[in-house]
Design a protein around this motif. Structure first.
Motif, mmCIF file in Angstrom:
data_model
loop_
_atom_site.group_PDB
_atom_site.id
_atom_site.type_symbol
_atom_site.label_atom_id
_atom_site.label_comp_id
_atom_site.label_asym_id
_atom_site.label_seq_id
_atom_site.Cartn_x
_atom_site.Cartn_y
_atom_site.Cartn_z
ATOM 1 N N ALA A 138 0.839 -1.196 0.000
ATOM 2 C CA ALA A 138 0.000 0.000 0.000
ATOM 3 C C ALA A 138 0.873 1.245 0.000
ATOM 4 O O ALA A 138 1.834 1.342 0.759
ATOM 5 C CB ALA A 138 -0.919 -0.001 1.216
ATOM 6 N N GLY A 139 0.541 2.182 -0.869
ATOM 7 C CA GLY A 139 1.241 3.463 -0.883
ATOM 8 C C GLY A 139 2.610 3.440 -1.517
ATOM 9 O O GLY A 139 3.294 4.462 -1.552
ATOM 10 N N PRO A 150 -5.875 2.136 -7.761
ATOM 11 C CA PRO A 150 -4.636 2.773 -8.227
ATOM 12 C C PRO A 150 -4.366 4.117 -7.558
ATOM 13 O O PRO A 150 -5.292 4.771 -7.074
ATOM 14 C CB PRO A 150 -4.907 2.981 -9.718
ATOM 15 N N PRO A 151 -3.089 4.530 -7.567
ATOM 16 C CA PRO A 151 -2.764 5.905 -7.182
ATOM 17 C C PRO A 151 -3.174 6.840 -8.321
ATOM 18 O O PRO A 151 -3.852 6.415 -9.253
ATOM 19 C CB PRO A 151 -1.239 5.864 -7.037
ATOM 20 N N ILE A 152 -2.757 8.099 -8.259
ATOM 21 C CA ILE A 152 -3.068 9.012 -9.356
ATOM 22 C C ILE A 152 -2.598 8.390 -10.671
ATOM 23 O O ILE A 152 -1.515 7.814 -10.750
ATOM 24 C CB ILE A 152 -2.433 10.406 -9.132
ATOM 25 N N GLN A 153 -3.478 8.455 -11.676
ATOM 26 C CA GLN A 153 -3.164 7.881 -12.988
ATOM 27 C C GLN A 153 -3.049 8.990 -14.016
ATOM 28 O O GLN A 153 -3.913 9.866 -14.114
ATOM 29 C CB GLN A 153 -4.332 7.025 -13.469
ATOM 30 N N LEU A 154 -2.000 8.909 -14.817
ATOM 31 C CA LEU A 154 -1.802 9.846 -15.915
ATOM 32 C C LEU A 154 -1.498 9.041 -17.168
ATOM 33 O O LEU A 154 -0.718 8.089 -17.124
ATOM 34 C CB LEU A 154 -0.635 10.792 -15.611
ATOM 35 N N TYR A 155 -2.124 9.410 -18.259
ATOM 36 C CA TYR A 155 -1.825 8.741 -19.528
ATOM 37 C C TYR A 155 -2.383 9.586 -20.655
ATOM 38 O O TYR A 155 -3.124 10.545 -20.439
ATOM 39 C CB TYR A 155 -2.412 7.325 -19.583
ATOM 40 N N ALA A 175 -5.324 2.066 0.374
ATOM 41 C CA ALA A 175 -4.419 1.510 -0.639
ATOM 42 C C ALA A 175 -3.377 2.517 -1.095
ATOM 43 O O ALA A 175 -2.286 2.143 -1.514
ATOM 44 C CB ALA A 175 -5.227 1.008 -1.847
ATOM 45 N N ILE A 176 -3.718 3.801 -1.042
ATOM 46 C CA ILE A 176 -2.767 4.815 -1.522
ATOM 47 C C ILE A 176 -2.139 5.599 -0.375
ATOM 48 O O ILE A 176 -1.305 6.476 -0.614
ATOM 49 C CB ILE A 176 -3.438 5.795 -2.509
ATOM 50 N N ALA A 177 -2.529 5.274 0.870
ATOM 51 C CA ALA A 177 -1.997 6.022 2.017
ATOM 52 C C ALA A 177 -0.478 5.937 2.030
ATOM 53 O O ALA A 177 0.102 4.870 1.850
ATOM 54 C CB ALA A 177 -2.556 5.450 3.315
ATOM 55 N N GLY A 178 0.159 7.061 2.216
ATOM 56 C CA GLY A 178 1.612 7.088 2.253
ATOM 57 C C GLY A 178 2.240 7.351 0.907
ATOM 58 O O GLY A 178 3.438 7.615 0.824
ATOM 59 N N PHE A 203 -3.938 14.270 -3.322
ATOM 60 C CA PHE A 203 -4.829 14.621 -4.426
ATOM 61 C C PHE A 203 -6.125 13.827 -4.407
ATOM 62 O O PHE A 203 -7.031 14.120 -5.160
ATOM 63 C CB PHE A 203 -4.138 14.397 -5.778
ATOM 64 N N ALA A 204 -6.182 12.763 -3.582
ATOM 65 C CA ALA A 204 -7.388 11.955 -3.540
ATOM 66 C C ALA A 204 -8.557 12.815 -3.100
ATOM 67 O O ALA A 204 -8.462 13.618 -2.180
ATOM 68 C CB ALA A 204 -7.197 10.784 -2.580
#
Ligand code: ZN
Length: 451
Positions: free
Chosen positions: A285-286, A309-314, A436-439, A445-446
């Motif tokens: 996680a994270g 997922p964490p921040i996604q860019l595409y 899941a994205i903590a840390g 940004f969540a």
């Protein structure tokens, strides 16, 4: 393989796009203003111009004098002409690449704010093509994104108009993606971008990593892709070469070798599809700060979204000469499956890409993306630009979706992404996603869902 077979395969995807290669009898000569060539931005422009134009045409001459590569770039201290010339020959060993001043009948692709009647110029985050002199003010933070963007715009103009003069001026910037200059001096250099995972190392994923490495080597890279380099991949990726295709090298290994040689120290690879990847499935996680989701096979967006997922860019390349940048914050009202609904006929084992957005052609059992070289470069550059802005106060600076159209005069349009009713993300628990994205570096940004 002989020359005819090589070019047949090299230009296969361009023909699938219903576009024809440039006339090899017309020589493109790349020139540059001396002051610009001495600067970081100017050298990024030279590197990208040789890389992209060398893949777009087999007839390119370097018309600028040799200088040592800038200390802020990978390959610092080496010969810029040697490096760029080797790169063009590595991509196309049958091409005619060399060094000489521009001659009568050449198409002159001039880099810099002035020095020719039409110029290709970038400064900081801003890009300009058109008649000289360039209206951009000097930005000294060595970001290079505007310089690379100007080259992409210039290459698109050259290809679209079949060597037409760049008389119509166009200015834009990669900071807020509007058709105006931006004098922003922000640079991410000095702080780590964190752990960047790229799922899909085709043209867009490899180009994103290429442009990231031109700007900074201060990040960790995880690369996931099951595919191997083929000759048809060479024109659309700034990294892949003929030698890679000859040994059927895994795409992740080609990109990893590039990143390590550029100076990125921590690079790990997984030569499998995302849903089979231990890097993705067993990540802590994270531990992943940003995901460049540039794959579109094996229902990959389903596996990404179900994996919190964490921040996604595409960015995707479209059939109408556009590249579309997309950003998904954890908890935002739209996820990637809102944009690309799973294809009921193929789900959950094959491609989930919306074919109205990404052109695809069925070749046997395999679907194949078709795109033009400068569109893939644009998509990779747009993705890298977003990653480079993540540490800037106040991010994000544009809509969730930004389309760059190069079919006519360039056009930039930003739009929010609506939630798709019935999407799988409706059943996703925000609390679980936050855990899941903590840390992770960009967890701030969540956003709480607003629907
Ligand atoms: Zn959704």
């Amino acid at each position: 393989m002989d020359q005819q077979q090589f070019y047949g395969r090299l230009n296969d995807r361009m023909r699938l796009y219903r576009a024809s290669p440039l006339d090899p009898a017309r020589v493109i000569t790349i020139t540059a203003s001396p002051d610009y060539l001495a600067s970081y931005d100017g050298q990024v422009a030279a590197l990208v111009a040789c890389n992209l134009l060398g893949r777009l045409s087999p007839s390119v001459q370097i018309g600028f004098p040799d200088v040592a590569i800038h200390p802020r770039l990978p390959w610092a201290g080496r010969s810029l002409v040697r490096h760029t010339l080797d790169g063009m020959r590595d991509a196309d060993p049958f091409g005619s690449y060399g060094t000489r001043p521009p001659a009568a009948g050449d198409f002159r692709f001039h880099l810099g704010p002035d020095g020719h009647d039409t110029v290709v110029h970038g400064s900081g985050w801003s890009a300009y093509i058109g008649k000289g002199r360039s209206p951009l003010s000097l930005v000294t933070s060595d970001i290079g994104v505007g310089a690379a963007l100007a080259v992409v715009l210039g290459a698109a103009h050259l290809f679209r108009t079949r060597f037409g003069a760049m008389t119509a001026p166009f200015t834009c910037n990669a900071w807020d993606w509007t058709d105006a200059p931006s004098p922003v001096e922000f640079s991410p250099v000095g702080s780590s971008l964190g752990h960047i995972m790229t799922a899909g190392l085709g043209s867009v994923g490899s180009a994103a990593n290429y442009f990231l490495a031109l700007a900074t080597r201060n990040f960790r890279a995880s690369l996931i892709d099951h595919d191997h380099v083929g000759i048809h991949n060479i024109t659309r990726s700034p990294i892949f070469t003929e030698a890679h295709a000859n040994i059927d090298l895994a795409k992740v290994d080609a990109v990893a070798a590039f990143l390590r040689e550029a100076g990125v120290e921590d690079v790990v690879v997984d030569p499998v599809a995302l849903h089979k990847s231990a890097l993705w499935n067993h990540r802590e996680a994270g531990s992943t700060d940003v995901l460049i989701s540039a794959a579109n096979e094996f229902n990959v967006r389903y596996h990404i979204e179900m994996g919190f997922p964490p921040i996604q860019l595409y960015a995707t390349t479209g059939r109408n000469w556009q590249a579309t940048l997309i950003q998904h914050m954890p908890g935002a009202k739209a996820c990637s499956l809102c944009v690309f609904p799973p294809d009921e006929r193929f789900a959950p084992t094959t491609c989930a890409t919306d074919r109205s957005i990404t052109p695809q052609t069925t070749v046997g059992e395999r679907r194949t993306d078709a795109a033009l070289p400068f569109l893939s470069f644009a998509a990779g550059l747009m993705t890298a630009a977003e990653v480079l802005k993540l540490t800037a106060p106040g991010y994000p600076f544009s809509a969730e979706r930004v389309m760059l159209s190069l079919r006519e005069e360039p056009l930039l349009v930003g739009t929010p992404i609506p939630h798709r009713t019935g999407c799988l993300c409706e059943g996703r628990h925000m609390g679980v996603h936050e855990l899941a994205i903590a840390g992770s570096r960009y967890a701030e940004f969540a956003t709480k869902p607003s629907r």
